[in-house]
Enzyme design. Structure first.
Site, short mmCIF file in Angstrom:
data_model
loop_
_atom_site.label_atom_id
_atom_site.label_comp_id
_atom_site.label_asym_id
_atom_site.label_seq_id
_atom_site.Cartn_x
_atom_site.Cartn_y
_atom_site.Cartn_z
N ARG A 94 0.87 -1.16 -0.06
CA ARG A 94 0.00 -0.06 0.24
C ARG A 94 1.03 1.37 -0.09
NH1 ARG A 94 -4.48 -0.65 -2.21
NH2 ARG A 94 -4.95 1.11 -1.47
N ASN A 110 11.96 0.79 4.11
CA ASN A 110 11.44 -0.20 3.30
C ASN A 110 12.59 -1.05 2.71
OD1 ASN A 110 9.24 -1.23 1.49
ND2 ASN A 110 10.28 -0.22 -0.12
N HIS A 112 13.47 -3.06 -1.00
CA HIS A 112 13.03 -3.05 -2.38
C HIS A 112 14.03 -3.92 -3.22
CE1 HIS A 112 11.07 -1.99 -5.99
NE2 HIS A 112 12.13 -1.74 -6.24
N ASP A 148 9.40 4.51 -3.54
CA ASP A 148 10.86 3.67 -4.02
C ASP A 148 11.96 4.60 -4.24
OD1 ASP A 148 9.59 1.23 -3.47
OD2 ASP A 148 9.26 1.07 -5.61
C1 GRF Z 1 10.46 -8.72 -1.10
O1 GRF Z 1 11.24 -8.92 -2.17
C2 GRF Z 1 10.67 -7.31 -0.97
O2 GRF Z 1 12.00 -6.69 -1.15
C3 GRF Z 1 9.74 -6.62 -1.46
O3 GRF Z 1 8.57 -7.41 -1.39
C4 GRF Z 1 9.08 -8.78 -1.04
C5 GRF Z 1 8.56 -9.37 0.03
O4 GRF Z 1 8.91 -10.57 0.39
N1 GRF Z 1 9.42 -5.44 -1.28
P1 GRF Z 1 8.48 -11.16 1.84
O5 GRF Z 1 6.92 -11.05 2.08
O6 GRF Z 1 9.30 -10.49 2.78
O7 GRF Z 1 8.93 -12.48 1.71
#
Ligand code: GRF
Length: 203
Positions: A94, A110, A112, A148
């Site tokens: 979200r 966060n 990414h 991001d």
């Molecule tokens: C990860 O690849 C993270 O970088 C991205 O969403 C994915 C989440 O994976 N933002 P998880 O739920 O932590 O396994």
């Protein structure tokens, strides 16, 4: 005893990064504790990981709220009720209202799965493969209103092989995510990195 920064992890799905953060927090010397796991998806697998670790969880669907602002107000209340000081988003799907982001500025991270600023948004691994890059990776950054785009705290590079699919690349990057996110949380929680004038500054 190390002072532990009360941290919330926000998730929407699987929760493998959540699991890595929980594991890191088991170390008595780790400067953060996960005091709440919040999800906008009531069936998120990660909620089970949190419950199994004895961590309080809260799930509220964004669909029950009329606006982004109202949903964020409900998240903010859950965070306040749990005395949260720091937020880690880990696959939380979200976008927040500007007001929420401003309130938590410098205290919301966060992860990414690319080397930002390359490949923002979704289908990130497919974007990397289509671009033909030889190196991708993962990034932990402070959250700002633009998606991001926040100040970068830490990154790990990962090779992209000629025969990679989005799935094989994702798996290789995920292994590194699980090391990078605990390291970045540690640095922020212990105060060795902070947001200053729009940059992540190491002290
Ligand atoms: C990860 O690849 C993270 O970088 C991205 O969403 C994915 C989440 O994976 N933002 P998880 O739920 O932590 O396994």
């Amino acid at each position: 005893m190390t002072k532990k920064v009360r941290t919330a992890v926000l998730i929407s799905g699987r929760g493998s990064n959540l699991a890595a953060l929980i594991e890191a927090c088991r170390d008595p010397k780790f400067p953060a504790t996960i005091a709440l796991v919040f999800s906008n998806v009531e069936t998120a697998e990660g909620l089970k990981i949190a419950a199994a670790a004895g961590i309080p969880t809260k799930a509220l669907s964004h669909r029950s709220f009329a606006s982004r602002e109202e949903f964020d107000a409900a998240i903010d209340k859950a965070l306040a009720d749990a005395n949260i000081e720091l937020i880690c988003e880990a696959g939380f799907m979200r976008i927040h209202s500007d007001g929420f982001v401003r309130k938590w500025e410098g205290r919301m991270l966060n992860i990414h799965p690319s080397l930002l600023p390359a490949f923002k948004g979704i289908r990130v691994h497919q974007q990397a493969i289509e671009a033909g890059v030889r190196i991708s990776g993962c990034t932990v950054h402070f959250i700002v209103p633009e998606l991001d785009s926040g100040p970068i705290i830490a990154q790990t590079a990962v090779p992209v092989h000629p025969d990679d699919t989005a799935e094989t690349l994702q798996a290789r990057i995920l292994v590194e995510e699980h090391k990078l996110y605990p390291a970045a949380l540690k640095a922020v929680a212990e105060g060795s990195v902070r947001l200053k004038n729009g940059k992540a500054v190491f002290l």
